[in-house]
Design an enzyme around this catalytic site. Sequence first.
Site, PDB file in Angstrom:
ATOM      1  N   GLU A  97       0.831  -1.206   0.000  1.00  0.00           N
ATOM      2  CA  GLU A  97       0.000   0.000   0.000  1.00  0.00           C
ATOM      3  C   GLU A  97       0.863   1.252   0.000  1.00  0.00           C
ATOM      4  O   GLU A  97       1.924   1.297   0.640  1.00  0.00           O
ATOM      5  CB  GLU A  97      -0.899   0.064   1.244  1.00  0.00           C
ATOM      6  CG  GLU A  97      -1.797  -1.140   1.445  1.00  0.00           C
ATOM      7  CD  GLU A  97      -2.994  -1.186   0.526  1.00  0.00           C
ATOM      8  OE1 GLU A  97      -3.264  -0.171  -0.157  1.00  0.00           O
ATOM      9  OE2 GLU A  97      -3.650  -2.236   0.497  1.00  0.00           O
ATOM     10  N   THR A  98       0.389   2.264  -0.712  1.00  0.00           N
ATOM     11  CA  THR A  98       0.892   3.629  -0.593  1.00  0.00           C
ATOM     12  C   THR A  98      -0.290   4.502  -0.192  1.00  0.00           C
ATOM     13  O   THR A  98      -1.349   4.460  -0.830  1.00  0.00           O
ATOM     14  CB  THR A  98       1.497   4.135  -1.908  1.00  0.00           C
ATOM     15  OG1 THR A  98       2.641   3.338  -2.239  1.00  0.00           O
ATOM     16  CG2 THR A  98       1.922   5.594  -1.784  1.00  0.00           C
TER      17      THR A  98
END
Length: 262
Positions: free
Chosen positions: A46-47
Amino acid sequence: MKLPIYQIDAFTDKLFCGNPAAVVPLTEWLSDESMLQIAAENNLAETAFYVPTETGFHIRWFTPAVEVDLCGHATLATAYVIFNIQGYEGQVIRFSSRSGELIVECKEDWLTLNFPVDHFQVAVPPPALMESLNSTTMLEVYKGKSDYLVVLESEEAVQNLDFDIIVLSTIPARGIIVTAAGNDVDFVSRFFAPQSGIDEDPVTGSAHTTLIPYWAEKLSKNKLTAKQLSKRGGYLKCELDGERVLIGGQAKLYLRGEILVD
C-alpha cells in the site's frame, strides 16, 4: 514537482518486521493515474496519500494495481508520519475516507486505529476456495463486506497452510482471511489478496475489522491480542467497542526522501 515520501514498518516495534507502507503527504490531490503510478513504482502492498481538511485529513490508499476502500497498516503508518514527523499537536487524528470517518489515537508509542466493524455472515465456500485449500479442514466460513473469513483448527494449521495461490486469485473477493485460536495470543491470522496484487499481506489492519468481532464473540471477551503469521509478522492489541473496533500497533520509520513527479 518534488513530493516528500516516507516508508514506515507498521504493527511492529522493530525494523524489517510488520507491514511496510509508503506515505506521501499532499497539499492537494494528484490525479488518480499519478497516485496509482507512484504506488506501482513503490511496489509495496500500500501507498497512502493524504491532504489536510478543515476537520483533519482525507486519506486514500493504493496498491500497485488498484485503489482500495480501506487499509489499516497504511493508515497507522500515515498517523505515525503526522504525529512524529509533521509535528501534529494533539493525541487524536480524524481521517475522512471511502470507508467513512477513521480515528487514530496516540498514547506513548502505541497508535490505535478506530475503525467501523465489518458485518459478516455464514457463507457457502466458493468452489475455488475449496479447491485452493483442498488439504485443509475448514471449520467455518464467513463472508464480510469484502473478504472471506476461514476458520481453521489450530495456530499450526494457519502457519503451515497449504494452498494454491493461482486458484485462490479467482475467488470473487478482495481477499481471504485465514484464522485460528492462538497459542500465546487470543487469535492468529494470515491474509491473502492476489485479486488486489498482493499474494500475502504481512499485517492487515482492515482484516481485523472482521477478525475482532468474530473472536470477541467466540471467546466472550472484548479485549484481545493477535498475531499475523506472515514471514515478517506483526502484533496487535484489539478491542471490540460496539460498532467500532480498536486496533493498536506500533511503527518504525525506515525511509524518508522525496520523489519527482512531472
